[in-house]
Design a protein around this motif. Structure first.
Motif, PDB file in Angstrom:
ATOM      1  N   LEU A   1      -8.855 -15.510  -4.521  1.00 49.58           N
ATOM      2  CA  LEU A   1      -8.505 -14.331  -5.312  1.00 49.58           C
ATOM      3  C   LEU A   1      -7.268 -14.591  -6.161  1.00 49.58           C
ATOM      4  O   LEU A   1      -7.210 -14.175  -7.316  1.00 49.58           O
ATOM      5  CB  LEU A   1      -8.249 -13.129  -4.401  1.00 49.58           C
ATOM      6  N   ASP A   2      -6.289 -15.258  -5.588  1.00 48.64           N
ATOM      7  CA  ASP A   2      -5.076 -15.580  -6.340  1.00 48.64           C
ATOM      8  C   ASP A   2      -5.397 -16.438  -7.559  1.00 48.64           C
ATOM      9  O   ASP A   2      -4.816 -16.254  -8.625  1.00 48.64           O
ATOM     10  CB  ASP A   2      -4.063 -16.313  -5.449  1.00 48.64           C
ATOM     11  N   ALA A   3      -6.327 -17.366  -7.395  1.00 50.14           N
ATOM     12  CA  ALA A   3      -6.680 -18.252  -8.498  1.00 50.14           C
ATOM     13  C   ALA A   3      -7.522 -17.542  -9.564  1.00 50.14           C
ATOM     14  O   ALA A   3      -7.389 -17.818 -10.751  1.00 50.14           O
ATOM     15  CB  ALA A   3      -7.444 -19.464  -7.974  1.00 50.14           C
ATOM     16  N   LEU A   4      -8.378 -16.622  -9.131  1.00 51.01           N
ATOM     17  CA  LEU A   4      -9.290 -15.966 -10.063  1.00 51.01           C
ATOM     18  C   LEU A   4      -8.694 -14.767 -10.791  1.00 51.01           C
ATOM     19  O   LEU A   4      -9.055 -14.496 -11.936  1.00 51.01           O
ATOM     20  CB  LEU A   4     -10.549 -15.503  -9.322  1.00 51.01           C
ATOM     21  N   LEU A   5      -7.831 -14.037 -10.120  1.00 51.50           N
ATOM     22  CA  LEU A   5      -7.312 -12.795 -10.696  1.00 51.50           C
ATOM     23  C   LEU A   5      -5.882 -12.968 -11.175  1.00 51.50           C
ATOM     24  O   LEU A   5      -5.045 -13.520 -10.464  1.00 51.50           O
ATOM     25  CB  LEU A   5      -7.374 -11.668  -9.660  1.00 51.50           C
ATOM     26  N   PRO A   6      -5.583 -12.473 -12.352  1.00 47.26           N
ATOM     27  CA  PRO A   6      -4.210 -12.563 -12.849  1.00 47.26           C
ATOM     28  C   PRO A   6      -3.296 -11.622 -12.064  1.00 47.26           C
ATOM     29  O   PRO A   6      -3.755 -10.701 -11.387  1.00 47.26           O
ATOM     30  CB  PRO A   6      -4.332 -12.127 -14.305  1.00 47.26           C
ATOM     31  N   ASP A   7      -2.001 -11.895 -12.156  1.00 42.17           N
ATOM     32  CA  ASP A   7      -1.044 -10.999 -11.526  1.00 42.17           C
ATOM     33  C   ASP A   7      -1.106  -9.639 -12.187  1.00 42.17           C
ATOM     34  O   ASP A   7      -1.519  -9.502 -13.337  1.00 42.17           O
ATOM     35  CB  ASP A   7       0.386 -11.548 -11.651  1.00 42.17           C
ATOM     36  N   GLU A   8      -0.666  -8.626 -11.472  1.00 42.15           N
ATOM     37  CA  GLU A   8      -0.699  -7.253 -11.983  1.00 42.15           C
ATOM     38  C   GLU A   8       0.066  -7.136 -13.297  1.00 42.15           C
ATOM     39  O   GLU A   8      -0.339  -6.415 -14.198  1.00 42.15           O
ATOM     40  CB  GLU A   8      -0.100  -6.302 -10.944  1.00 42.15           C
ATOM     41  N   ALA A   9       1.151  -7.846 -13.452  1.00 44.38           N
ATOM     42  CA  ALA A   9       1.974  -7.757 -14.654  1.00 44.38           C
ATOM     43  C   ALA A   9       1.231  -8.302 -15.874  1.00 44.38           C
ATOM     44  O   ALA A   9       1.507  -7.887 -16.996  1.00 44.38           O
ATOM     45  CB  ALA A   9       3.273  -8.525 -14.459  1.00 44.38           C
ATOM     46  N   GLN A  10       0.289  -9.200 -15.668  1.00 44.30           N
ATOM     47  CA  GLN A  10      -0.423  -9.816 -16.778  1.00 44.30           C
ATOM     48  C   GLN A  10      -1.614  -8.986 -17.258  1.00 44.30           C
ATOM     49  O   GLN A  10      -2.153  -9.231 -18.318  1.00 44.30           O
ATOM     50  CB  GLN A  10      -0.913 -11.208 -16.385  1.00 44.30           C
TER      51      GLN A  10
ATOM     52  N   ASP B   1      -5.139  -3.177  -7.446  1.00 42.36           N
ATOM     53  CA  ASP B   1      -5.098  -4.638  -7.451  1.00 42.36           C
ATOM     54  C   ASP B   1      -5.892  -5.150  -6.243  1.00 42.36           C
ATOM     55  O   ASP B   1      -5.541  -4.865  -5.095  1.00 42.36           O
ATOM     56  CB  ASP B   1      -3.641  -5.100  -7.384  1.00 42.36           C
ATOM     57  N   PRO B   2      -6.971  -5.903  -6.479  1.00 46.14           N
ATOM     58  CA  PRO B   2      -7.793  -6.388  -5.355  1.00 46.14           C
ATOM     59  C   PRO B   2      -7.010  -7.240  -4.358  1.00 46.14           C
ATOM     60  O   PRO B   2      -7.250  -7.167  -3.156  1.00 46.14           O
ATOM     61  CB  PRO B   2      -8.883  -7.214  -6.038  1.00 46.14           C
ATOM     62  N   LYS B   3      -6.064  -8.055  -4.855  1.00 49.61           N
ATOM     63  CA  LYS B   3      -5.281  -8.890  -3.939  1.00 49.61           C
ATOM     64  C   LYS B   3      -4.454  -8.024  -2.996  1.00 49.61           C
ATOM     65  O   LYS B   3      -4.349  -8.316  -1.802  1.00 49.61           O
ATOM     66  CB  LYS B   3      -4.387  -9.842  -4.728  1.00 49.61           C
ATOM     67  N   THR B   4      -3.889  -6.958  -3.525  1.00 52.24           N
ATOM     68  CA  THR B   4      -3.098  -6.041  -2.698  1.00 52.24           C
ATOM     69  C   THR B   4      -3.977  -5.352  -1.665  1.00 52.24           C
ATOM     70  O   THR B   4      -3.586  -5.200  -0.506  1.00 52.24           O
ATOM     71  CB  THR B   4      -2.394  -4.996  -3.585  1.00 52.24           C
ATOM     72  N   GLU B   5      -5.161  -4.948  -2.100  1.00 54.93           N
ATOM     73  CA  GLU B   5      -6.088  -4.284  -1.178  1.00 54.93           C
ATOM     74  C   GLU B   5      -6.523  -5.211  -0.048  1.00 54.93           C
ATOM     75  O   GLU B   5      -6.550  -4.814   1.109  1.00 54.93           O
ATOM     76  CB  GLU B   5      -7.319  -3.764  -1.935  1.00 54.93           C
ATOM     77  N   VAL B   6      -6.852  -6.449  -0.382  1.00 53.13           N
ATOM     78  CA  VAL B   6      -7.272  -7.411   0.639  1.00 53.13           C
ATOM     79  C   VAL B   6      -6.125  -7.677   1.609  1.00 53.13           C
ATOM     80  O   VAL B   6      -6.322  -7.710   2.827  1.00 53.13           O
ATOM     81  CB  VAL B   6      -7.782  -8.720  -0.011  1.00 53.13           C
ATOM     82  N   SER B   7      -4.918  -7.830   1.087  1.00 48.86           N
ATOM     83  CA  SER B   7      -3.755  -8.051   1.952  1.00 48.86           C
ATOM     84  C   SER B   7      -3.508  -6.852   2.862  1.00 48.86           C
ATOM     85  O   SER B   7      -3.163  -7.013   4.038  1.00 48.86           O
ATOM     86  CB  SER B   7      -2.507  -8.314   1.116  1.00 48.86           C
ATOM     87  N   SER B   8      -3.697  -5.667   2.323  1.00 50.31           N
ATOM     88  CA  SER B   8      -3.508  -4.450   3.115  1.00 50.31           C
ATOM     89  C   SER B   8      -4.525  -4.364   4.254  1.00 50.31           C
ATOM     90  O   SER B   8      -4.177  -4.054   5.395  1.00 50.31           O
ATOM     91  CB  SER B   8      -3.625  -3.228   2.201  1.00 50.31           C
ATOM     92  N   VAL B   9      -5.775  -4.643   3.934  1.00 49.21           N
ATOM     93  CA  VAL B   9      -6.820  -4.618   4.963  1.00 49.21           C
ATOM     94  C   VAL B   9      -6.543  -5.680   6.014  1.00 49.21           C
ATOM     95  O   VAL B   9      -6.669  -5.425   7.223  1.00 49.21           O
ATOM     96  CB  VAL B   9      -8.217  -4.812   4.330  1.00 49.21           C
ATOM     97  N   GLN B  10      -6.140  -6.857   5.579  1.00 44.66           N
ATOM     98  CA  GLN B  10      -5.831  -7.933   6.521  1.00 44.66           C
ATOM     99  C   GLN B  10      -4.674  -7.523   7.437  1.00 44.66           C
ATOM    100  O   GLN B  10      -4.704  -7.795   8.635  1.00 44.66           O
ATOM    101  CB  GLN B  10      -5.497  -9.210   5.770  1.00 44.66           C
TER     102      GLN B  10
END
Length: 132
Positions: free
Chosen positions: A26-35, A45-54
């Motif tokens: 996910l980090d490689a595929l999705l840009p940072d929120e600021a971008q 932000d999918p990365k934030t959601e996945v981290s939250s679920v984890q």
């Protein structure tokens, strides 16, 4: 969303491991929120959601181990097992721990990241007592 039970630990750990393994992708595929465009940030932000679920799965794992500990302590059966066989609770716990050993690295990671304070309020209490 369902009732916690010790038997669900291994399903929770499977999902935790899957999310842990997908985060680098996910980090490689999705840009940072600021971008991202302001308009595109309508969804979370999918990365934030996945981290939250984890994180919630990690907390659930620690809670499941604490529930198992409580259920073992609550067993007050004083009746000896017929024929000198192994007590059913002993058999259950040993099988449970044998299977949990297959998740050793994941469990170490979870307990490091999601320590639960012990009853006296000190940090790192029950989650750290792994019995080396």
């Amino acid at each position: 969303m369902t009732k916690r039970s010790a038997e669900k630990l291994f399903k929770v750990l499977d999902i935790y491991e899957a999310l842990r393994d997908v985060l680098p992708t996910l980090d490689a595929l999705l840009p940072d929120e600021a971008q991202r465009d302001e308009e595109a940030s309508v969804i979370a932000d999918p990365k934030t959601e996945v981290s939250s679920v984890q994180g919630r799965l990690g907390e659930t794992t620690v809670a499941l181990f604490c529930d198992l500990e409580s259920s073992i302590k609550a067993d007050n059966s004083k009746t000896p097992v017929r024929g000198g066989a192994i007590h059913p609770l002993t058999r259950y716990v040993m099988n449970y721990l044998k299977y949990a050993c297959e998740y050793k690295n994941t469990l170490e990671q979870v307990f490091k990241e999601h320590k639960q304070p012990d009853k006296s309020g000190e940090e790192g209490g029950r989650g750290q007592n792994t019995g080396n």
